[in-house]
Design a protein around this motif. Structure first.
Motif, PDB file in Angstrom:
ATOM      1  N   GLN A   1       2.360  11.628  -0.277  1.00  0.00           N
ATOM      2  CA  GLN A   1       2.491  10.224   0.088  1.00  0.00           C
ATOM      3  C   GLN A   1       3.839   9.650  -0.345  1.00  0.00           C
ATOM      4  O   GLN A   1       4.248   8.603   0.114  1.00  0.00           O
ATOM      5  CB  GLN A   1       1.369   9.393  -0.556  1.00  0.00           C
TER       6      GLN A   1
ATOM      7  N   MET B   1      -3.691  15.036   4.859  1.00  0.00           N
ATOM      8  CA  MET B   1      -4.314  13.710   4.892  1.00  0.00           C
ATOM      9  C   MET B   1      -3.463  12.675   4.156  1.00  0.00           C
ATOM     10  O   MET B   1      -3.534  11.484   4.453  1.00  0.00           O
ATOM     11  CB  MET B   1      -5.709  13.756   4.283  1.00  0.00           C
ATOM     12  N   GLY B   2      -2.664  13.144   3.207  1.00  0.00           N
ATOM     13  CA  GLY B   2      -1.782  12.233   2.493  1.00  0.00           C
ATOM     14  C   GLY B   2      -0.757  11.557   3.394  1.00  0.00           C
ATOM     15  O   GLY B   2      -0.221  10.504   3.061  1.00  0.00           O
TER      16      GLY B   2
ATOM     17  N   ASP C   1      -4.897  21.241   5.246  1.00  0.00           N
ATOM     18  CA  ASP C   1      -5.420  20.094   5.990  1.00  0.00           C
ATOM     19  C   ASP C   1      -5.676  18.897   5.082  1.00  0.00           C
ATOM     20  O   ASP C   1      -5.375  17.760   5.434  1.00  0.00           O
ATOM     21  CB  ASP C   1      -6.734  20.500   6.658  1.00  0.00           C
ATOM     22  N   VAL C   2      -6.230  19.179   3.905  1.00  0.00           N
ATOM     23  CA  VAL C   2      -6.501  18.093   2.958  1.00  0.00           C
ATOM     24  C   VAL C   2      -5.196  17.444   2.529  1.00  0.00           C
ATOM     25  O   VAL C   2      -5.075  16.217   2.473  1.00  0.00           O
ATOM     26  CB  VAL C   2      -7.279  18.619   1.735  1.00  0.00           C
TER      27      VAL C   2
ATOM     28  N   ARG D   1       0.793  -1.218   0.000  1.00  0.00           N
ATOM     29  CA  ARG D   1       0.000   0.000   0.000  1.00  0.00           C
ATOM     30  C   ARG D   1       0.830   1.275   0.000  1.00  0.00           C
ATOM     31  O   ARG D   1       0.517   2.232  -0.691  1.00  0.00           O
ATOM     32  CB  ARG D   1      -0.870   0.033   1.250  1.00  0.00           C
TER      33      ARG D   1
ATOM     34  N   TYR E   1      -1.460  10.565   6.483  1.00  0.00           N
ATOM     35  CA  TYR E   1      -2.146   9.739   7.488  1.00  0.00           C
ATOM     36  C   TYR E   1      -1.782   8.258   7.345  1.00  0.00           C
ATOM     37  O   TYR E   1      -1.685   7.546   8.335  1.00  0.00           O
ATOM     38  CB  TYR E   1      -3.667   9.883   7.375  1.00  0.00           C
ATOM     39  N   GLY E   2      -1.611   7.817   6.098  1.00  0.00           N
ATOM     40  CA  GLY E   2      -1.330   6.414   5.874  1.00  0.00           C
ATOM     41  C   GLY E   2      -0.032   5.965   6.532  1.00  0.00           C
ATOM     42  O   GLY E   2       0.017   4.941   7.209  1.00  0.00           O
TER      43      GLY E   2
ATOM     44  N   LEU F   1       1.408   7.479   8.961  1.00  0.00           N
ATOM     45  CA  LEU F   1       1.307   7.675  10.407  1.00  0.00           C
ATOM     46  C   LEU F   1       0.633   6.484  11.084  1.00  0.00           C
ATOM     47  O   LEU F   1       0.967   6.119  12.204  1.00  0.00           O
ATOM     48  CB  LEU F   1       0.508   8.942  10.722  1.00  0.00           C
ATOM     49  N   GLY F   2      -0.322   5.893  10.388  1.00  0.00           N
ATOM     50  CA  GLY F   2      -1.068   4.789  10.989  1.00  0.00           C
ATOM     51  C   GLY F   2      -2.139   5.292  11.954  1.00  0.00           C
ATOM     52  O   GLY F   2      -2.432   6.486  12.001  1.00  0.00           O
ATOM     53  N   TRP F   3      -2.708   4.374  12.711  1.00  0.00           N
ATOM     54  CA  TRP F   3      -3.810   4.739  13.604  1.00  0.00           C
ATOM     55  C   TRP F   3      -3.357   5.679  14.707  1.00  0.00           C
ATOM     56  O   TRP F   3      -2.224   5.625  15.162  1.00  0.00           O
ATOM     57  CB  TRP F   3      -4.437   3.496  14.237  1.00  0.00           C
ATOM     58  N   VAL F   4      -4.267   6.545  15.122  1.00  0.00           N
ATOM     59  CA  VAL F   4      -4.179   7.400  16.312  1.00  0.00           C
ATOM     60  C   VAL F   4      -3.116   8.498  16.231  1.00  0.00           C
ATOM     61  O   VAL F   4      -3.377   9.647  16.539  1.00  0.00           O
ATOM     62  CB  VAL F   4      -3.967   6.571  17.607  1.00  0.00           C
ATOM     63  N   LYS F   5      -1.906   8.185  15.760  1.00  0.00           N
ATOM     64  CA  LYS F   5      -0.838   9.184  15.749  1.00  0.00           C
ATOM     65  C   LYS F   5      -1.216  10.402  14.893  1.00  0.00           C
ATOM     66  O   LYS F   5      -1.719  10.242  13.782  1.00  0.00           O
ATOM     67  CB  LYS F   5       0.443   8.547  15.213  1.00  0.00           C
ATOM     68  N   ARG F   6      -0.950  11.597  15.450  1.00  0.00           N
ATOM     69  CA  ARG F   6      -1.324  12.818  14.739  1.00  0.00           C
ATOM     70  C   ARG F   6      -0.162  13.349  13.903  1.00  0.00           C
ATOM     71  O   ARG F   6       0.990  13.130  14.251  1.00  0.00           O
ATOM     72  CB  ARG F   6      -1.713  13.917  15.750  1.00  0.00           C
TER      73      ARG F   6
ATOM     74  N   ARG G   1      -1.980  16.159  -2.329  1.00  0.00           N
ATOM     75  CA  ARG G   1      -2.242  15.165  -1.294  1.00  0.00           C
ATOM     76  C   ARG G   1      -1.612  13.817  -1.685  1.00  0.00           C
ATOM     77  O   ARG G   1      -1.096  13.094  -0.836  1.00  0.00           O
ATOM     78  CB  ARG G   1      -3.756  15.003  -1.098  1.00  0.00           C
TER      79      ARG G   1
END
Lengths: 244, 375
Positions: free
Chosen positions: A155, A99-100, A95-96, A73, A102-103, A105-110, A151
């Motif tokens: 990645q 979002m790129g 902000d949008v 992925r 986020y992947g 970073l994984g869950w929860v981490k900001r 975005r």
């Protein structure tokens, strides 16, 4: 021989009873800038969505660099159709783009300063830095498309899938976007674009896939972008004048 | 009863304190979660869930024979969840659109619930009276343990929200993209939906099946008008919800025979109307004002441009021309001319006008200026 970036085997997708994609076999070599062309309803977006696991295929498999997509992925970035989201969503361009990240970073981490910096760089690349704090509904169609592109850039993927990135954008934005895509190719990335404007295929792309539920043809633009394949794909006697 | 007296009463009177706290917490939770429902375009989901909860209440009573609040709430929770998953099932498995699925489940479950309620009422069980309070809610029956339950759900909800903020946000904005990043969107989705169901069930006793969806939607819709940031929107919606609860309770407590639930909903409605009209960026009032001002500015610019065209024909740009020349221009009025004089773009002498230097330069750069502002 070049490495194969994306390999699709026997892919079949159906929404209800009628197949949208039938038995697609496809090999996309690394480092090409490829257009997927075909009439409306040919399954171009569906092909991308099935490769990315957004849609569940009835049969078939997808490999990214010889491994199943789920394990690869982080090598893949996606630019959806601009119309697929609500641009009145309360958020900003920056902000949008964030979002790129986020992947990875994984869950929860900001996202932290590092992610913010990467997002700002991506905005700069697409010429949208001055609009970073703009509410996204106040961007023009072309600007929204650039934000989506940024975005995906953030990645930092190897393979980019884009669903009609030129839809509803003006000539300036189209040129800006295609230049970024060509830069990506130069950096050795693979870029796959659902494309509508047949006239620009030879100018923008070096690889092309003709699709109409079944795969008609795939290969270098200079070899296979001809009236024969266009006619097979679009069903009418198609004559495209390629300037020599 | 004056306000100070009432405030004192809120702190001293057990019943009033309980109800005020309960409705405030309920309003806050509903406001927060309602923001998500509104942004997902699932505004009707809340309505469907609350109606779907009714048969659960009736069945829980039929099985246990008890009217104890928490027993009935568990029944409501179960049937609310069943309703929700049926809605999701209908949407994913059939051609039906979500509004059809929502409407279908809403009326089917509500009809079944009403049938059971009338059946229960006909029974010779003396215990049966009062189940219909879940239709329109009865805040007066709130007790301290109810409030504690609400506070704990609110806290859990807040913690989960802070934890998974990033995931919630990206799912709300672009679900397909979220999937490609490797997030399990189903998990996030179920998490949000479950909390919405939980909040609705908690509110049934206070606001009732019929009006519950307004508690979700009204504060969120009002909050959206004031901000372009998701975090601020959720926060504002919680504040609006809480104040609706507090004010609604106050109004209904200070008057006789005003049912609390509907008053709370009406207060929330006032927040919505106020926001729709007075919000600076999205409100109708300021939009209209901006619209009129823009029109005036454009008229002024058009007139100035017209005068610029005339002035250009003469070597000396400040050469006076007759005012009646301007009558050829349709947008021209006496007042626009006066405004141009006020702005020092134009000078008037008797029946003649002339452009000033600044007026001429402004007119010459009008179009280019417009363009750079747009960029």
């Amino acid at each position: 021989m070049k490495k194969i970036a994306v390999k699709v085997d026997d892919l079949t997708v159906a929404y209800n009873y009628k197949p949208v994609l039938w038995d697609i076999d496809l090999e996309i070599p690394e480092g090409v800038l490829m257009a997927i062309v075909g009439p409306n309803g040919a399954g171009k977006s569906t092909l991308i969505k099935a490769i990315l696991g957004i849609l569940k295929p009835i049969a078939g498999s997808v490999a990214i660099y010889d491994k199943p997509y789920e394990k690869q992925r982080q090598l893949v970035a996606y630019v959806p159709q601009k119309g697929s989201v609500d641009w009145d969503f309360p958020t900003t361009a920056l902000d949008v783009v964030k979002m790129g990240t986020y992947g990875s970073l994984g869950w929860v981490k900001r996202p932290s300063q590092k992610e913010k910096k990467a997002a700002l760089e991506a905005l700069e690349k697409v010429g949208m830095l001055p609009f970073k704090n703009r509410q996204i509904s106040q961007l023009s169609g072309g600007q929204q498309q650039r934000v989506f592109l940024a975005r995906a850039l953030v990645q930092n993927a190897s393979i980019y899938f884009m669903d009609e990135p030129f839809q509803g954008v003006d000539a300036t934005t189209e040129i800006a976007i295609i230049n970024i895509l060509k830069e990506l190719r130069k950096a050795g990335k693979t870029v796959i674009v659902v494309h509508h404007d047949l006239q620009t295929v030879p100018e923008y792309f070096d690889w092309v896939t003709f699709l109409n539920v079944k795969k008609i043809a795939t290969g270098p633009v200079k070899d296979i972008f001809n009236d024969d394949n266009l006619t097979k794909t679009y069903g009418i006697n198609y004559k495209v004048s390629i300037q020599e | 009863m004056d306000i100070i007296e009432y405030i004192q009463l809120v702190f001293t009177d057990y019943t009033l304190r309980t109800i005020t706290l309960g409705t405030a917490v309920l309003g806050a939770v509903c406001g927060m979660l309602g923001s998500f429902a509104v942004l997902r375009k699932q505004s009707l989901l809340g309505d469907a869930i609350s109606h779907a909860a009714l048969p659960g209440i009736a069945i829980a009573f039929l099985i246990t024979g008890s009217k104890e609040g928490n027993t009935l709430l568990i029944g409501a929770l179960i049937s609310g969840l069943i309703g929700t998953f049926w809605i999701r099932g209908i949407i994913t498995k059939t051609h039906l659109k979500s509004d059809t699925a929502l409407g279908l489940i809403l009326s089917l479950f509500f009809g079944f619930g009403m049938l059971l309620l009338t059946f229960i009422q006909k029974q010779p069980n003396a215990n049966q009276a009062g189940l219909d309070k879940y239709l329109f809610g009865q805040a007066a029956t709130l007790v301290e343990s109810d409030v504690w339950l609400m506070v704990s759900v609110a806290s859990i909800c807040l913690i989960v929200l802070l934890f998974f903020w990033k995931e919630f946000k990206i799912l709300l904005f672009d679900a397909d993209y979220t999937k490609t990043l490797g997030f399990n969107t189903k998990t996030i989705d179920i998490l949000i939906t479950s909390f919405i169901v939980l909040a609705i069930v908690l509110g049934l006793q206070t606001v009732g099946v019929v009006l519950m969806s307004a508690m979700l939607l009204a504060p969120a819709a009002a909050a959206r008008q004031w901000t372009n940031s998701l975090a601020k929107m959720v926060f504002l919606a919680a504040i609006f919800g809480a104040f609706s609860g507090v004010f609604g309770t106050a109004i209904s407590a200070s008057q006789n025979n005003l049912s609390t639930g509907p008053v709370i909903v009406l207060v929330a409605g006032v927040f919505v109307v106020f926001s729709f009209i007075f919000s600076p960026s999205r409100g109708l009032l300021f939009k209209q004002i901006r619209f009129i001002k823009n029109r005036r500015d454009l008229q002024l610019h058009k007139t100035l441009a017209f005068m610029h065209n005339i002035a250009e024909t003469h070597e000396d740009i400040s050469h006076p021309h007759a005012i009646r020349l301007l009558n050829n221009f349709q947008g021209y009025t006496k007042s626009t001319l006066q405004k141009l004089v006020d702005k020092n773009y134009v000078e008037l002498k008797g029946n003649m006008w002339s452009l000033t230097k600044t007026g001429f330069e402004t007119a010459a750069n009008l179009y280019t200026k417009q363009r750079t502002e747009d960029e």
